[in-house]
Design an enzyme around this catalytic site. Sequence first.
Site, short mmCIF file in Angstrom:
data_model
loop_
_atom_site.label_atom_id
_atom_site.label_comp_id
_atom_site.label_asym_id
_atom_site.label_seq_id
_atom_site.Cartn_x
_atom_site.Cartn_y
_atom_site.Cartn_z
CE LYS A 45 -3.68 2.37 0.75
NZ LYS A 45 -4.13 2.63 -0.63
CG LEU A 73 -2.98 7.93 -0.92
CD1 LEU A 73 -1.87 9.48 -1.16
CD2 LEU A 73 -2.55 6.50 -1.35
CB CYS A 131 -3.73 8.68 -4.62
SG CYS A 131 -5.14 8.73 -4.09
N GLY A 248 -4.06 -2.07 -15.10
CA GLY A 248 -5.40 -2.08 -15.21
C GLY A 248 -6.79 -2.85 -16.18
N GLY A 270 -5.66 -5.53 -9.44
CA GLY A 270 -5.96 -4.52 -8.50
C GLY A 270 -8.04 -5.40 -8.29
C1 SIN Z 1 -6.48 5.22 -2.26
O1 SIN Z 1 -5.84 5.62 -1.29
O2 SIN Z 1 -7.29 6.17 -2.36
C2 SIN Z 1 -6.29 4.89 -3.31
C3 SIN Z 1 -4.79 4.97 -3.57
C4 SIN Z 1 -4.98 4.94 -5.08
O3 SIN Z 1 -5.04 5.59 -6.02
O4 SIN Z 1 -3.54 5.87 -5.17
#
Ligand code: SIN
Length: 311
Positions: A45, A73, A131, A248, A270
């Site tokens: 993550k 995030l 993000c 993707g 994903g």
């Molecule tokens: C997120 O945590 O919002 C998703 C991660 C990302 O899109 O980089």
Amino acid sequence: MVSTRTTIGSFQFDNCLMNAAGVYCMTREELAAIDQSAAGSFVTKTGTLKERPGNPEPRYADTALGSINSMGLPNLGYHYYLDYVMELQDRPKSKNHFLSLVGMSPEETHTILKSVEASDYKGLVELNLSCPNVPGKPQIAYDFETTDQILSEVFSYFTKPLGIKLPPYFDIVHFDQAAAIFNKYPLAFVNCVNSIGNGLVVEDETVLIKPKNGFGGIGGDYIKPTALANVHAFYKRLNPSIQIIGTGGVKTGRDAFEHILCGASMVQIGTALHQEGPQIFERITKELEEIMTEKGYESLEDFRGKLNYKA
Ligand code: SIN
């Protein structure tokens, strides 16, 4: 003998398939499940300077054609992930891994990367410039001037192998402009693509997720054509030393095959991983191997980037 082995820079992977950052990678337990699966690697993550709770729930929803998320995030802080990948790298026969990182400001990004530079971590870093879900923070890689400046500063002190996670671009001029910037730097890879930012899914009269009045990143079937276009556009434009990771819309071996055909050296999963769990890697690897066998390809090099155009 068909093989889905691959390399990114000097790093070898027994399988080109792995998770995409954000899915199955929040805790050591989730990362261990990917590590022990048929995946060739994992990416953590995205870790920020400090732990973050992320956006209010519900913040992820599966849809008929994929998913929408506005996670914001959430993560346990970059040190949590750095400590784990350093612990793994010292184990005999460890797979190679990707540490995903970003700060909430360029200053924070530099603080994190300087700390990683000073550490004993020997693996790959994926800097998340894409993000779409942190309220008030734009997707960095849509701002070419800021992206150029961040990369220029990063590569003044960062010497470990680093790549960037990109948002999808939708215009040929933007592919050209972005590639011209990326080609100035010793990037190990670019990862195309993060979710298509700020979509809206409506069910009956209501949005599906709570943050940002329902706006969120779109993943899954919807985004495969956009992802393939970005993989191929950058494959054609970037210095050959900058490899492409394709992300993707991958839920079958055929999808992975198409990403590699468009130029990907590794393929991340994903939405489908979220829906199916880590056993997906075995299924998609088998499906990819079957396609390769049918077509007489023994390795990814036999067809990577060899997309045919109509005469
Ligand atoms: C997120 O945590 O919002 C998703 C991660 C990302 O899109 O980089």
